[in-house]
Design an enzyme around this catalytic site. Structure first.
Site, mmCIF file in Angstrom:
data_model
loop_
_atom_site.group_PDB
_atom_site.id
_atom_site.type_symbol
_atom_site.label_atom_id
_atom_site.label_comp_id
_atom_site.label_asym_id
_atom_site.label_seq_id
_atom_site.Cartn_x
_atom_site.Cartn_y
_atom_site.Cartn_z
ATOM 1 N N LYS A 70 0.803 -1.226 0.000
ATOM 2 C CA LYS A 70 0.000 0.000 0.000
ATOM 3 C C LYS A 70 0.839 1.281 0.000
ATOM 4 O O LYS A 70 0.534 2.214 -0.728
ATOM 5 C CB LYS A 70 -0.935 0.016 1.211
ATOM 6 C CG LYS A 70 -2.203 -0.805 0.993
ATOM 7 C CD LYS A 70 -3.177 -0.570 2.115
ATOM 8 C CE LYS A 70 -4.437 -1.383 1.906
ATOM 9 N NZ LYS A 70 -5.440 -1.116 2.917
ATOM 10 N N ASP A 106 -11.158 3.496 1.026
ATOM 11 C CA ASP A 106 -11.540 2.949 2.338
ATOM 12 C C ASP A 106 -12.458 3.901 3.111
ATOM 13 O O ASP A 106 -13.498 3.497 3.636
ATOM 14 C CB ASP A 106 -10.292 2.673 3.196
ATOM 15 C CG ASP A 106 -9.518 1.485 2.682
ATOM 16 O OD1 ASP A 106 -10.112 0.631 2.004
ATOM 17 O OD2 ASP A 106 -8.306 1.408 2.953
#
Ligand code: ATR
Length: 277
Positions: A70, A106
């Site tokens: 990430k 997210d």
């Protein structure tokens, strides 16, 4: 049926075999009759840049990126959405004309799920935790007009988070429950409660909460966490973490395949069944 027009996307991780994303996206391809396919892509540490270049060259529309890539994905993007910049992370990449565009879905997914549960966003939001998940959630809530309060076991991480966000307040871990009466939303963005562990006396901690407090958990194993159970017993509105998983995936699907998919009951059932929750 795959053919020369099939759009390609996938998820990069190491390992990646545990990812539920292929199941979810391919379900959406079927129900929305999208000529697309979403594949798991195991990419070893150190190989992300090579993999992204190769996938872009091979005509992929984009990818999701998960652990351990990430942070590197964030660095490799040529362009970032404001949300990704504020979250300090990019989990959804698009390949457009040789460039990599990064978004972080997210926090958006978290908020969309709250709204799907008729939680009105605004007012004071208390977030427990200061890791990557807390940061994405805090940034998204701030963007939607919430005053954000962060409480974390390690205070320094909460202070760093508030500094990175450019706004918000730090509460001491020992005193967040005393301030609950001022909050409209409580979010558990720590790993507390995972596996159903009763590591916090939530019933006591929630005693100062007042209507219309909503309580959300990002932990979804089990779906009904000890926190959500305690909140429900006290009569507060609760939102479990499974929806965030589904709603964060919608934005990527839309970006790659051009259709905004339904967060339908089958999506929830498929995931819940596969996770055995
Ligand atoms: P992620 O990026 O997925 O959010 P993380 O960076 O490991 O993961 O963050 C986990 C969060 O859970 C942190 O806020 C952590 O608190 P610390 O910063 O003090 O480590 C929190 N956490 C984990 N176990 C905890 C526990 N037993 N009590 C309180 N907080 C806990």
């Amino acid at each position: 049926m795959m053919n020369g027009h099939t759009k390609l996307a996938g998820v990069i991780g190491w390992p990646v075999s545990h990812s539920r994303s292929p199941m979810l996206h391919n379900h959406w391809c079927r129900v929305h009759e999208v000529n697309g396919v979403y594949v798991p892509l195991p990419v070893a540490p150190g190989q992300l840049e090579t993999a992204l270049k190769g996938l872009a060259a091979a005509g992929f529309a984009g990818v999701n990126v998960t652990i351990p890539h990430k942070e590197e994905a964030f660095r490799l993007c040529d362009e970032l959405t404001e949300t990704a910049r504020r979250a300090g992370a990019a989990n959804t990449l698009r390949f457009v004309e040789g460039r990599i565009l990064g978004d972080c879905t997210d926090g958006t997914g978290f908020c969309d799920n709250l709204q799907a549960h008729q939680v009105t966003l605004g007012g004071n939001a208390l977030i427990l935790g200061a890791g990557g998940a807390a940061r994405a959630v805090a940034a998204a809530l701030q963007e939607r007009g919430c005053e954000v309060f962060i409480a974390n076991r390690t205070r320094e991480r909460a202070e760093n988070l508030v500094q990175a966000l450019g706004a918000g307040h730090v509460l001491a871990w020992e005193e967040w429950s005393d301030r609950l009466g001022e909050m409209n939303l409580l979010v558990n963005a720590t790993s507390l409660g995972m596996g159903g562990r009763r590591d916090v006396p939530w019933e006591e901690m929630l005693c100062r909460g007042k209507e219309p407090l909503a309580v959300a958990d990002i932990v979804y194993t089990p779906r009904q966490t000890p926190l959500l159970q305690a909140a429900q017993e006290r009569g507060f509105k609760t939102v479990d973490g499974l929806g965030m998983l589904i709603y964060q995936a919608r934005a990527g699907f839309h970006a790659w395949f051009g259709t905004l998919p339904e967060a339908d009951e089958v999506s929830f059932d498929l995931l819940a069944k596969d996770l055995a929750i």
